[in-house]
Scaffold this active site. Structure first.
Site, PDB file in Angstrom:
ATOM      1  N   ALA A  53       0.842  -1.198   0.000  1.00 59.86           N
ATOM      2  CA  ALA A  53       0.000   0.000   0.000  1.00 59.86           C
ATOM      3  C   ALA A  53       0.874   1.244   0.000  1.00 59.86           C
ATOM      4  O   ALA A  53       1.817   1.360   0.789  1.00 59.86           O
ATOM      5  CB  ALA A  53      -0.923  -0.009   1.219  1.00 59.86           C
ATOM      6  N   GLN A  75      -4.791  -7.469  -5.930  1.00 65.20           N
ATOM      7  CA  GLN A  75      -5.068  -8.019  -4.603  1.00 65.20           C
ATOM      8  C   GLN A  75      -6.296  -7.368  -3.977  1.00 65.20           C
ATOM      9  O   GLN A  75      -6.367  -6.150  -3.841  1.00 65.20           O
ATOM     10  CB  GLN A  75      -3.869  -7.824  -3.669  1.00 65.20           C
ATOM     11  N   CYS A 121      -2.192  -8.539   5.712  1.00 63.94           N
ATOM     12  CA  CYS A 121      -1.989  -7.159   6.156  1.00 63.94           C
ATOM     13  C   CYS A 121      -2.140  -7.067   7.667  1.00 63.94           C
ATOM     14  O   CYS A 121      -3.163  -7.486   8.223  1.00 63.94           O
ATOM     15  CB  CYS A 121      -2.979  -6.227   5.477  1.00 63.94           C
ATOM     16  N   LYS A 171      -2.316 -14.584   0.045  1.00 64.78           N
ATOM     17  CA  LYS A 171      -1.113 -14.164   0.781  1.00 64.78           C
ATOM     18  C   LYS A 171      -1.413 -14.194   2.270  1.00 64.78           C
ATOM     19  O   LYS A 171      -2.371 -13.558   2.725  1.00 64.78           O
ATOM     20  CB  LYS A 171      -0.656 -12.767   0.362  1.00 64.78           C
ATOM     21  N   HIS A 221       4.408 -14.916   4.240  1.00 64.84           N
ATOM     22  CA  HIS A 221       5.336 -14.003   4.901  1.00 64.84           C
ATOM     23  C   HIS A 221       5.705 -14.624   6.245  1.00 64.84           C
ATOM     24  O   HIS A 221       4.829 -14.902   7.061  1.00 64.84           O
ATOM     25  CB  HIS A 221       4.669 -12.642   5.108  1.00 64.84           C
ATOM     26  N   ASN A 226       8.265 -15.127   1.355  1.00 65.98           N
ATOM     27  CA  ASN A 226       8.360 -13.674   1.531  1.00 65.98           C
ATOM     28  C   ASN A 226       8.958 -13.373   2.900  1.00 65.98           C
ATOM     29  O   ASN A 226       8.540 -13.941   3.902  1.00 65.98           O
ATOM     30  CB  ASN A 226       6.961 -13.075   1.408  1.00 65.98           C
ATOM     31  N   ALA A 267       9.422  -7.311  -0.965  1.00 65.85           N
ATOM     32  CA  ALA A 267       8.599  -6.178  -0.554  1.00 65.85           C
ATOM     33  C   ALA A 267       9.479  -4.991  -0.220  1.00 65.85           C
ATOM     34  O   ALA A 267       9.919  -4.266  -1.113  1.00 65.85           O
ATOM     35  CB  ALA A 267       7.711  -6.580   0.631  1.00 65.85           C
ATOM     36  N   ARG A 268       9.788  -4.797   1.063  1.00 64.11           N
ATOM     37  CA  ARG A 268      10.484  -3.578   1.490  1.00 64.11           C
ATOM     38  C   ARG A 268      11.841  -3.398   0.835  1.00 64.11           C
ATOM     39  O   ARG A 268      12.283  -2.269   0.609  1.00 64.11           O
ATOM     40  CB  ARG A 268      10.612  -3.561   3.015  1.00 64.11           C
TER      41      ARG A 268
END
Length: 333
Positions: free
Chosen positions: A22, A74, A104, A143, A173, A204, A228-229
């Site tokens: 996001a 997503q 999330c 996910k 994750h 992940n 991701a990051r």
């Protein structure tokens, strides 16, 4: 050798995936990561209820281009009928996969029983996945996280349920919801999920360079790598990993001139997509990520916090040459 990845009817050119983030993985950034070799790029998460109510901003988030495909959209929500009916409503848009957000961790999402909160309700997980799979033709992926907290680690259970409900792949994750993004990702749970299901498993967490990508696959057996990051301000990570896989050599991070050019390209693309005011406001965080760890980057971040136009950004990055801006900009010339 480059590893392809089949997810349902969709064949990815390689197994490197830009995670849905996001406020980060918008169209401009997805295109940059695709250029650097990402096999799949994922949009920012979309609220099924926002589609239902015709939210204009949500419609903007769903804009895609042929150049970024394959691309995954997503959805998040907790109502099987709304999730399925909204997926059916938007299925003809030009994207390739549906993903369901069950990972999330942010409070405003989980307080509504959405995101990672769904992992506390296995029956609802089945209902949501099966409802979507029955209503759409495109592959549906899920996910998840390791679990809610260390006392409620149920990624294996949720993965099996998702597979039984018809999911085409599952991304894991290796952190709990309680961890948010802190601490170390648990790759062991990714290995356990891989051993428990037959559908592709995407790992992940804590992949930051070619060596960690190689280690994730070696230690877990996962089929895909989701980044991701580590991709924020660093779209080159995909090129580095692919080059290392093919040649055994890590080309390393780009030089400062390349970083500067990429910041400007990113900003110009964002302006075309969102308009100058919105784009330049959002670029401030990207500038911080692009320049993290560079000499005098704190000074550059402070100076970039006040920019509102492309011209101001160009002046900021060129400021050392003409003395107009005395920041860390000189280090990226």
């Amino acid at each position: 050798m480059r590893k392809t990845l089949q997810i349902g009817s969709v064949m990815l050119p390689n197994n490197l995936i830009l995670a849905p983030m996001a406020g980060v993985s918008d169209l401009s950034f997805r295109l940059l990561c695709k250029e650097q070799g990402a096999g799949l790029v994922c949009m920012e998460m979309i609220s099924a209820k926002a589609i239902y109510y015709g939210n204009r901003h949500t419609d903007e988030l769903m804009v895609t281009t042929e150049a970024e495909r394959p691309v995954s959209l997503q959805l998040f929500g907790n109502d099987p009928e709304i999730m399925a009916s909204m997926a059916e409503r938007i299925e003809d848009r030009p994207f390739d996969l549906f993903d369901i957000n069950m990972g999330c961790p942010v409070q405003k999402v989980v307080k509504n029983g959405e995101g990672s909160a769904l992992m506390n309700n296995p029956g609802l997980v089945y209902d949501i996945v099966s409802a979507m799979v029955k209503r759409v033709r495109k592959p549906v992926t899920v996910k998840i996280r390791k679990g809610w907290d260390e006392n409620h680690v149920n990624a294996v259970e949720i993965a099996r349920i998702a597979e039984q409900a018809g999911a085409a792949a599952i991304a894991v994750h290796g952190r709990t919801r309680e961890q948010l993004y802190s601490g170390q990702a648990d790759w062991e749970i990714i290995r356990q999920v891989k051993e428990a299901v037959k559908i592709p498993v995407i790992g992940n967490g804590d992949v930051t360079d070619p060596l960690s990508a190689e280690a994730l696959v070696r230690e877990t057996g996962c089929d895909g790598i989701m980044i991701a990051r580590a991709a924020r301000g660093n779209p080159w990570i995909f090129h580095r990993i692919l080059t290392y896989e093919e040649t055994g050599v890590d080309p390393g991070q780009p030089d400062m001139e390349t970083v500067k050019a990429e910041i400007l390209r990113h900003a110009r693309m964002a302006v075309r997509q969102k308009g100058e005011r919105t784009a330049m406001s959002e670029m401030r965080k990207h500038i911080a990520w692009y320049t993290a760890g560079m000499p005098h980057s704190a000074m550059l971040r402070r100076a970039s916090s006040s920019i509102s136009t492309l011209d101001e950004l160009e002046n900021l990055l060129d400021g050392a040459e003409n003395g107009a801006v005395r920041t860390g900009a000189e280090h990226i010339r």
